[in-house]
Design an enzyme around this catalytic site. Structure first.
Site, PDB file in Angstrom:
ATOM      1  N   ASP A 189       1.271  -7.928   2.414  1.00  0.00           N
ATOM      2  CA  ASP A 189       1.338  -6.492   1.904  1.00  0.00           C
ATOM      3  C   ASP A 189       2.684  -5.929   1.906  1.00  0.00           C
ATOM      4  O   ASP A 189       3.341  -5.327   2.965  1.00  0.00           O
ATOM      5  CB  ASP A 189       0.631  -5.666   3.146  1.00  0.00           C
ATOM      6  CG  ASP A 189       0.614  -4.318   2.758  1.00  0.00           C
ATOM      7  OD1 ASP A 189       0.869  -3.646   1.785  1.00  0.00           O
ATOM      8  OD2 ASP A 189      -0.429  -3.558   3.600  1.00  0.00           O
ATOM      9  N   SER A 198       4.055   2.228   8.344  1.00  0.00           N
ATOM     10  CA  SER A 198       3.738   1.454   7.372  1.00  0.00           C
ATOM     11  C   SER A 198       5.160   1.001   6.750  1.00  0.00           C
ATOM     12  O   SER A 198       5.645   2.055   6.166  1.00  0.00           O
ATOM     13  CB  SER A 198       2.570   1.738   6.428  1.00  0.00           C
ATOM     14  OG  SER A 198       1.342   1.659   7.212  1.00  0.00           O
ATOM     15  N   HIS A 213       0.836  -1.131  -0.045  1.00  0.00           N
ATOM     16  CA  HIS A 213      -0.020   0.188  -0.216  1.00  0.00           C
ATOM     17  C   HIS A 213       0.859   1.302  -0.028  1.00  0.00           C
ATOM     18  O   HIS A 213       0.616   2.295  -0.462  1.00  0.00           O
ATOM     19  CB  HIS A 213      -0.894   0.104   1.147  1.00  0.00           C
ATOM     20  CG  HIS A 213      -0.437   0.283   2.540  1.00  0.00           C
ATOM     21  ND1 HIS A 213      -0.213  -0.802   3.328  1.00  0.00           N
ATOM     22  CD2 HIS A 213      -0.140   1.451   3.294  1.00  0.00           C
ATOM     23  CE1 HIS A 213       0.230  -0.289   4.670  1.00  0.00           C
ATOM     24  NE2 HIS A 213       0.379   1.029   4.500  1.00  0.00           N
TER      25      HIS A 213
END
Length: 721
Positions: free
Chosen positions: A224, A656, A88
């Site tokens: 991810d 992240s 992402h």
């Protein structure tokens, strides 16, 4: 012992117990670990030293961590500048290279060699060279009787002088950031590389598996991750993109462990967390959880239900609104988890109890009482004053964000203001550019959907916000349609010239003066401007003045907490997108009665969630085949393929893509999310339920090697057992 001594001892015992229970809390500055954290980290199982994590004299873990684009974290995992981050985080770059013929989002992408790696305009990777405490210099000319504006002006002048005189290389940059509400300042010397190329990404059915449904949720089964590479000039220094650039030779890269983790194993997360507010008073937490979160959730919940209903019935609308839905749902879900987590763990009650102990300690010390005696009560009172204004602000923000007709209105007003500033002689030229920009907007706009969203949100807004904060003109329009959301929306969407590109083009075919005159008659523009005017006149001024008071008092209260509680509690600064390390242990959690979550997920769970053709839970055929054959290579364990795991590391947005590291500083996973119940950690960390979610590095390597066949990338890495 005297009664006063017994009371004081009990207070200290309370604070020590609080410190012990929150041992895994904190986002720590790496250069201070040896002073504040190393002993505890080693007691928890760490096998390396603080100097192995942060050093300016030798390569250390910090030299493998980068701020990825300024919005995520990434880490160097080979001697050739190979970067690992989240799918992402790389999504925008992946999307920019995708087309109908080469849909890398849907199918994935793997460069077979460095010549096939794809450049990305404006994507950067920033290393931290060193960190220095410049508090003394920054506050040199600050005096106690200064206003906040005078104080900040004096600090800004000093910061400019510090930047001018800092020793650095010509290609390095300098930034200075405030910490602890402006009570401390640190300088960061940075090195930014501007040639960052896409190396590989799994398909979204792996990299985004579970999509919106699983977002903020455990158990998670998402791969991810994506891979990039940093390129440098031939001197290994930052350079603009050039085909002649070469892969970076880093000062340090992360070895990768295939050993895996078990319960209570020590873990670290190293990255650039965005924003937290851990030191707020109780009234601020009440405001966030009881007022603001609930208002924003109500608005987004209504908007999402309308969008979801249309997306399920119409494939074209699903395409138009998929990104909007995901963006809207992300924080809607986070805020719900935040409310639930704070209430479940008694976060507000703990704040109130801590404040009572703080007052006792302050009142027991004459100097503290004189300096800090009133600050906490004054700060809480300011939060009570700001409550209706902050609530009105969030209702207004959510209304104009989620009703796109108001966004069109704002774009049109900005265009007309630009014409006014530059002169009507440029009207035709500016109109052509404006309409060209609006074409892409209307491609993903459906007036019917927007109408039904506005029906719901207008009702919630006008019923949730007192008329004194809305303003007379906007409320008059509301009364004209019998205070009914549907009647108001019907008028807006039936009569407005903004509901389609064709109608907007017809409006702008008129001369500038005619358009301006007609704007006042358009019902959407009339309401949009009335709402904006009411917010400006009835909310903004008091909101900003009160917030200035809060900022002043919060700075003093922060210093008070450190002075009063500093002997029994270590303080870490709130996240502000600067380099931090957090540490904890692998552990499951119990979010509610009769529910107990384990700490690992496996590929078996992916197949249990598998729904053929579903945009969230479809699975590639090759992954199914590998699972059926249990063809996991060296990455599987006892016939199973680990996918994700959780631990008690304190993380937030910006983390992240951060590496999950084991006790030896080896890469064992990739941070990408938090559990739903633990999203409250931005304001109220609780080790009982706050967990960060990481994809296991063995799943990453399995996808790269066995699924994608990009074994040459694995061969670049240093794998250890």
């Amino acid at each position: 012992m005297t009664q006063r001594f017994v009371k004081y001892s009990l207070i200290l015992l309370f604070l020590l117990q609080q410190q012990f229970s929150y041992a895994t809390e904190g986002m720590w500055l790496p250069q201070l670990l040896s002073k504040l954290n190393e002993k505890e980290m080693k007691a928890m199982g760490m096998k390396i030293s603080a100097a192995d994590i942060y050093s300016i004299n030798k390569g250390s873990l910090k030299d493998a961590i980068v701020s990825f684009g300024g919005f995520c974290t990434a880490e160097v995992i080979s001697s050739q500048g190979l970067l690992l981050t989240n799918h992402h985080c790389g999504y925008g770059a992946i999307q920019s290279h995708s087309s109908i013929t080469n849909n890398y989002l849907e199918n994935g992408f793997w460069a077979r060699n460095q010549a096939e790696e794809l450049p990305n305009e404006d994507l950067t990777a920033t290393f931290i060279v060193r960190i220095e405490d410049v508090t003394k210099q920054a506050l040199l000319n600050v005096t106690a009787n200064m206003s906040e504006r005078e104080r900040q002006s004096a600090i800004d002048k000093q910061l400019n002088e510090i930047k001018k005189n800092v020793k650095k290389e010509a290609w390095e940059d300098v930034m200075i950031r405030p910490f602890f509400e402006g009570n401390q300042y640190y300088l960061f010397v940075t090195e930014t590389y501007k040639d960052v190329r896409l190396v590989g990404t799994p398909p979204s059915s792996i990299g985004k598996f579970g999509s919106d449904t699983d977002n903020w949720v455990w158990p998670r089964h998402t791969g991810d991750f994506s891979m990039f590479r940093i390129y440098a000039g031939k001197d290994n220094r930052p350079a603009p993109y050039s085909k002649d650039n070469v892969p970076l030779k880093p000062k340090h890269f992360l070895p990768i462990s295939l050993k895996g983790l078990k319960a209570n194993d020590f873990t670290m997360v190293f990255g650039f967390p965005g924003r937290t507010t851990e030191y707020l008073p109780s009234e601020a937490v009440k405001l966030t959880v009881d007022v603001l979160d609930s208002a924003k959730v109500a608005m987004r919940d209504a908007a999402l239900k309308v969008m979801d209903g249309y997306m399920r019935k119409d494939e074209q609308i699903k395409i138009q609104y998929a990104s909007k839905y995901a963006s809207t749902a992300n924080y809607w879900k986070k805020w719900m988890g935040e409310m639930q987590g704070v209430k479940q763990t008694g976060g507000i009650e703990k704040k109130i109890a801590g404040e009572a102990k703080f007052r006792e300690l302050v009142n027991a010390n004459a100097s503290w009482k004189q300096t800090y005696g009133q600050v906490l009560d004054s700060l809480n009172e300011q939060y009570r004053i700001i409550t209706p204004y902050a609530q009105a602000r969030d209702y207004y923000s959510e209304l104009v964000r989620n009703v796109e007709l108001f966004a069109i209105n704002d774009k049109l007003i900005s265009f007309l203001n630009e014409v006014h500033e530059k002169g009507t002689a440029q009207y035709d030229q500016l109109r052509t550019r404006f309409l060209e920009d609006m074409k892409s907007f209307y491609q993903n706009y459906n007036a019917e959907v927007d109408h039904d969203v506005s029906v719901q949100l207008l009702d919630i807004y006008f019923q949730g916000v007192h008329s004194r904060y809305i303003g007379g003109e906007a409320y008059q329009i509301w009364m004209e349609t019998n205070k009914d959301g549907r009647a108001t929306a019907d008028r807006l969407y039936q009569e407005s010239s903004l509901v389609s590109l064709e109608k907007l083009e017809a409006l702008l075919a008129n001369p500038y003066t005619t358009v301006v005159a007609q704007m006042w008659k358009d019902p959407a523009t009339r309401l949009g401007m009335a709402l904006r005017k009411g917010f400006s006149e009835n909310v903004s001024k008091t909101l900003n003045e009160t917030q200035a008071n809060i900022n002043h008092l919060q700075r003093i209260y922060m210093q008070a907490q450190m002075d009063v509680l500093g002997s029994t509690k270590r303080f870490y600064p709130d996240a502000n997108s600067t380099l931090r390390i957090t540490y904890g242990k692998v552990d499951g959690y119990k979010p509610r009665d009769a529910v107990n979550y384990d700490y690992y997920t496996y590929l078996d769970g992916v197949m249990e969630k598998y729904k053929p053709g579903d945009y969230e839970f479809d699975v590639p055929a090759k992954l199914i085949e590998l699972h059926q054959k249990k063809d996991y290579g060296r990455y599987g364990v006892n016939g199973k393929m680990p996918v994700c795991f959780i631990a008690s590391n304190h993380t937030t947005g910006g983390n992240s893509g951060s590496p999950a590291l084991d006790a030896y500083g080896n890469l064992v996973g990739l941070n990408f999310d938090r559990t739903w119940e633990g999203t409250m950690s931005d304001i109220n960390y609780d080790a009982a339920i706050c967990r960060n979610i990481m994809v296991d590095i063995r799943y990453v390597l399995f996808i790269v090697d066995k699924f994608a066949g990009a074994t040459h990338l694995v061969n670049e890495m240093k794998l250890v057992k």
